[in-house]
Design a protein around this motif. Structure first.
Motif, PDB file in Angstrom:
ATOM      1  N   LEU A 192      -6.798   5.894   1.173  1.00 54.01           N
ATOM      2  CA  LEU A 192      -5.457   6.403   0.863  1.00 54.01           C
ATOM      3  C   LEU A 192      -4.688   5.469  -0.062  1.00 54.01           C
ATOM      4  O   LEU A 192      -3.728   5.892  -0.714  1.00 54.01           O
ATOM      5  CB  LEU A 192      -4.679   6.615   2.164  1.00 54.01           C
ATOM      6  CG  LEU A 192      -5.186   7.742   3.053  1.00 54.01           C
ATOM      7  CD1 LEU A 192      -4.521   7.676   4.424  1.00 54.01           C
ATOM      8  CD2 LEU A 192      -4.947   9.103   2.403  1.00 54.01           C
ATOM      9  N   GLY A 193      -5.103   4.213  -0.141  1.00 50.03           N
ATOM     10  CA  GLY A 193      -4.431   3.257  -1.013  1.00 50.03           C
ATOM     11  C   GLY A 193      -4.491   3.618  -2.477  1.00 50.03           C
ATOM     12  O   GLY A 193      -3.744   3.050  -3.291  1.00 50.03           O
ATOM     13  N   ALA A 194      -5.320   4.570  -2.858  1.00 52.51           N
ATOM     14  CA  ALA A 194      -5.411   4.986  -4.254  1.00 52.51           C
ATOM     15  C   ALA A 194      -4.252   5.888  -4.673  1.00 52.51           C
ATOM     16  O   ALA A 194      -4.108   6.191  -5.861  1.00 52.51           O
ATOM     17  CB  ALA A 194      -6.738   5.710  -4.488  1.00 52.51           C
ATOM     18  N   ALA A 195      -3.433   6.319  -3.734  1.00 52.77           N
ATOM     19  CA  ALA A 195      -2.284   7.188  -4.038  1.00 52.77           C
ATOM     20  C   ALA A 195      -0.984   6.417  -3.829  1.00 52.77           C
ATOM     21  O   ALA A 195      -0.941   5.454  -3.070  1.00 52.77           O
ATOM     22  CB  ALA A 195      -2.310   8.437  -3.158  1.00 52.77           C
ATOM     23  N   PRO A 196       0.104   6.858  -4.478  1.00 56.25           N
ATOM     24  CA  PRO A 196       1.365   6.096  -4.440  1.00 56.25           C
ATOM     25  C   PRO A 196       2.245   6.414  -3.236  1.00 56.25           C
ATOM     26  O   PRO A 196       3.387   6.840  -3.370  1.00 56.25           O
ATOM     27  CB  PRO A 196       2.033   6.524  -5.746  1.00 56.25           C
ATOM     28  CG  PRO A 196       1.611   7.948  -5.925  1.00 56.25           C
ATOM     29  CD  PRO A 196       0.182   7.993  -5.436  1.00 56.25           C
ATOM     30  N   TRP A 197       1.727   6.237  -2.028  1.00 55.86           N
ATOM     31  CA  TRP A 197       2.507   6.497  -0.831  1.00 55.86           C
ATOM     32  C   TRP A 197       3.675   5.509  -0.689  1.00 55.86           C
ATOM     33  O   TRP A 197       3.593   4.368  -1.146  1.00 55.86           O
ATOM     34  CB  TRP A 197       1.636   6.370   0.410  1.00 55.86           C
ATOM     35  CG  TRP A 197       0.439   7.257   0.426  1.00 55.86           C
ATOM     36  CD1 TRP A 197      -0.819   6.931  -0.003  1.00 55.86           C
ATOM     37  CD2 TRP A 197       0.385   8.612   0.876  1.00 55.86           C
ATOM     38  NE1 TRP A 197      -1.663   8.003   0.166  1.00 55.86           N
ATOM     39  CE2 TRP A 197      -0.952   9.048   0.701  1.00 55.86           C
ATOM     40  CE3 TRP A 197       1.315   9.489   1.419  1.00 55.86           C
ATOM     41  CZ2 TRP A 197      -1.374  10.322   1.041  1.00 55.86           C
ATOM     42  CZ3 TRP A 197       0.900  10.764   1.767  1.00 55.86           C
ATOM     43  CH2 TRP A 197      -0.421  11.177   1.582  1.00 55.86           C
ATOM     44  N   ARG A 198       4.717   5.929  -0.024  1.00 56.55           N
ATOM     45  CA  ARG A 198       5.798   5.013   0.332  1.00 56.55           C
ATOM     46  C   ARG A 198       5.282   3.946   1.274  1.00 56.55           C
ATOM     47  O   ARG A 198       5.659   2.772   1.192  1.00 56.55           O
ATOM     48  CB  ARG A 198       6.948   5.796   0.983  1.00 56.55           C
ATOM     49  CG  ARG A 198       8.051   4.920   1.585  1.00 56.55           C
ATOM     50  CD  ARG A 198       9.227   5.749   2.046  1.00 56.55           C
ATOM     51  NE  ARG A 198       8.891   6.741   3.042  1.00 56.55           N
ATOM     52  CZ  ARG A 198       8.842   6.494   4.348  1.00 56.55           C
ATOM     53  NH1 ARG A 198       9.095   5.276   4.805  1.00 56.55           N
ATOM     54  NH2 ARG A 198       8.542   7.451   5.200  1.00 56.55           N
ATOM     55  N   GLU A 199       4.386   4.362   2.175  1.00 52.31           N
ATOM     56  CA  GLU A 199       3.854   3.443   3.175  1.00 52.31           C
ATOM     57  C   GLU A 199       2.565   4.028   3.732  1.00 52.31           C
ATOM     58  O   GLU A 199       2.425   5.247   3.848  1.00 52.31           O
ATOM     59  CB  GLU A 199       4.869   3.268   4.310  1.00 52.31           C
ATOM     60  CG  GLU A 199       4.444   2.332   5.408  1.00 52.31           C
ATOM     61  CD  GLU A 199       5.432   2.305   6.561  1.00 52.31           C
ATOM     62  OE1 GLU A 199       5.425   1.327   7.315  1.00 52.31           O
ATOM     63  OE2 GLU A 199       6.208   3.280   6.703  1.00 52.31           O
ATOM     64  N   ILE A 200       1.616   3.154   4.035  1.00 50.66           N
ATOM     65  CA  ILE A 200       0.391   3.561   4.729  1.00 50.66           C
ATOM     66  C   ILE A 200       0.311   2.774   6.025  1.00 50.66           C
ATOM     67  O   ILE A 200       0.381   1.547   6.020  1.00 50.66           O
ATOM     68  CB  ILE A 200      -0.862   3.289   3.877  1.00 50.66           C
ATOM     69  CG1 ILE A 200      -0.794   4.041   2.547  1.00 50.66           C
ATOM     70  CG2 ILE A 200      -2.129   3.675   4.646  1.00 50.66           C
ATOM     71  CD1 ILE A 200      -1.910   3.687   1.587  1.00 50.66           C
ATOM     72  N   VAL A 201       0.187   3.479   7.139  1.00 47.24           N
ATOM     73  CA  VAL A 201       0.081   2.821   8.437  1.00 47.24           C
ATOM     74  C   VAL A 201      -1.195   3.296   9.129  1.00 47.24           C
ATOM     75  O   VAL A 201      -1.652   4.421   8.920  1.00 47.24           O
ATOM     76  CB  VAL A 201       1.309   3.104   9.324  1.00 47.24           C
ATOM     77  CG1 VAL A 201       2.550   2.446   8.747  1.00 47.24           C
ATOM     78  CG2 VAL A 201       1.546   4.613   9.474  1.00 47.24           C
ATOM     79  N   ARG A 202      -1.768   2.413   9.939  1.00 46.73           N
ATOM     80  CA  ARG A 202      -3.014   2.730  10.638  1.00 46.73           C
ATOM     81  C   ARG A 202      -2.776   2.793  12.139  1.00 46.73           C
ATOM     82  O   ARG A 202      -2.058   1.959  12.706  1.00 46.73           O
ATOM     83  CB  ARG A 202      -4.083   1.679  10.330  1.00 46.73           C
ATOM     84  CG  ARG A 202      -5.443   1.997  10.953  1.00 46.73           C
ATOM     85  CD  ARG A 202      -6.408   0.850  10.763  1.00 46.73           C
ATOM     86  NE  ARG A 202      -6.008  -0.342  11.495  1.00 46.73           N
ATOM     87  CZ  ARG A 202      -6.240  -0.540  12.792  1.00 46.73           C
ATOM     88  NH1 ARG A 202      -6.835   0.410  13.516  1.00 46.73           N
ATOM     89  NH2 ARG A 202      -5.868  -1.654  13.379  1.00 46.73           N
ATOM     90  N   ALA A 203      -3.377   3.782  12.773  1.00 41.65           N
ATOM     91  CA  ALA A 203      -3.243   3.941  14.220  1.00 41.65           C
ATOM     92  C   ALA A 203      -3.841   2.736  14.949  1.00 41.65           C
ATOM     93  O   ALA A 203      -4.852   2.167  14.519  1.00 41.65           O
ATOM     94  CB  ALA A 203      -3.942   5.222  14.670  1.00 41.65           C
ATOM     95  N   ALA A 204      -3.216   2.360  16.033  1.00 39.33           N
ATOM     96  CA  ALA A 204      -3.687   1.212  16.813  1.00 39.33           C
ATOM     97  C   ALA A 204      -5.069   1.472  17.400  1.00 39.33           C
ATOM     98  O   ALA A 204      -5.887   0.562  17.524  1.00 39.33           O
ATOM     99  CB  ALA A 204      -2.694   0.895  17.920  1.00 39.33           C
TER     100      ALA A 204
END
Length: 227
Positions: A192-204
């Protein structure tokens, strides 16, 4: 969808993948001590094609529930990853007791096979379903998202994330700058880092409950509905 809606969000289902069963006949299990499944799609393919009393080792709780619902009576769940499934096998099963059958799709499961064979297990890998891209046409995608854009997007697999970005129209991609991506794993987050998201978070943890924890209740984050 129901869980997201219950949190107060406006949920839109955007299919990125399409699963198709390719197992058409009974699957021989002579000499097999247990069946490994890393996806609910494998459970669907196996139902009625292997004995229901065969031990099934599922990658996580959701896949285990699906296996029980399909009629399998001896189901054990790992902690949601292929590594955890390998740990479960090594802890509770013996290589000398027979082969392990991994029901999977083309291109999937090789890391698990390698890990278990390294521990002395005989693993038989059988492709029982296949995954194909399932993204809607660009016009349909724009209509599903609507003019208001997206506040948050949940990705439950790395392949879902890959296909989503691969087929995303340029104008929709730009609209992601104000959206938050919620990924089920480090691998999905990396894609997902290839797109310009405001933020990327990963589930615990790699499960729906942890994904929903990150989504939160509508109105507590920034007030608008998410799709």
């Amino acid at each position: 969808m129901a869980a997201v809606t219950a949190l107060g969000w406006h949920a839109v289902a955007l299919p990125a993948l399409r699963a198709e069963t390719i197992l058409r006949a009974a699957l021989p299990v002579r000499g097999v001590q247990a069946i490994l499944v890393t996806s609910g799609q494998a459970v669907t393919a196996l139902a009625g094609r292997v004995p229901a009393d065969m031990p099934v080792l599922a990658v996580g709780a959701a896949t285990a529930r699906r296996a029980r619902a399909a009629g399998f009576v001896h189901v054990t769940a790992a902690e949601g990853t292929a590594e955890a499934l390998a740990d479960l096998v090594r802890a509770e099963w013996r290589p000398s007791a027979g082969a392990l059958l991994l029901a999977t799709a083309p291109g999937y499961g090789m890391d698990l096979v390698t890990a278990l064979r390294g521990g002395g297990f005989r693993v038989v890998r059988r492709c029982v379903y296949r995954i194909r891209p399932g993204m809607p046409a660009p016009e349909a995608l724009r209509a599903m998202i609507g003019p208001g854009g997206v506040d948050a997007a949940l990705f439950f697999s790395a392949e879902t994330a890959r296909q989503f970005l691969r087929h995303l129209p340029r104008d929709v991609r730009e609209g992601l700058r104000s959206a938050r991506a919620i990924a089920i794993s480090d691998r999905a987050a990396g894609i997902l880092g290839a797109a310009p998201w405001r933020e990327i978070v990963r589930a615990a943890t790699p499960d729906q409950a942890a994904m929903l924890d990150l989504l939160g209740v509508a109105g507590e984050a920034e007030g608008s509905a998410a799709r």
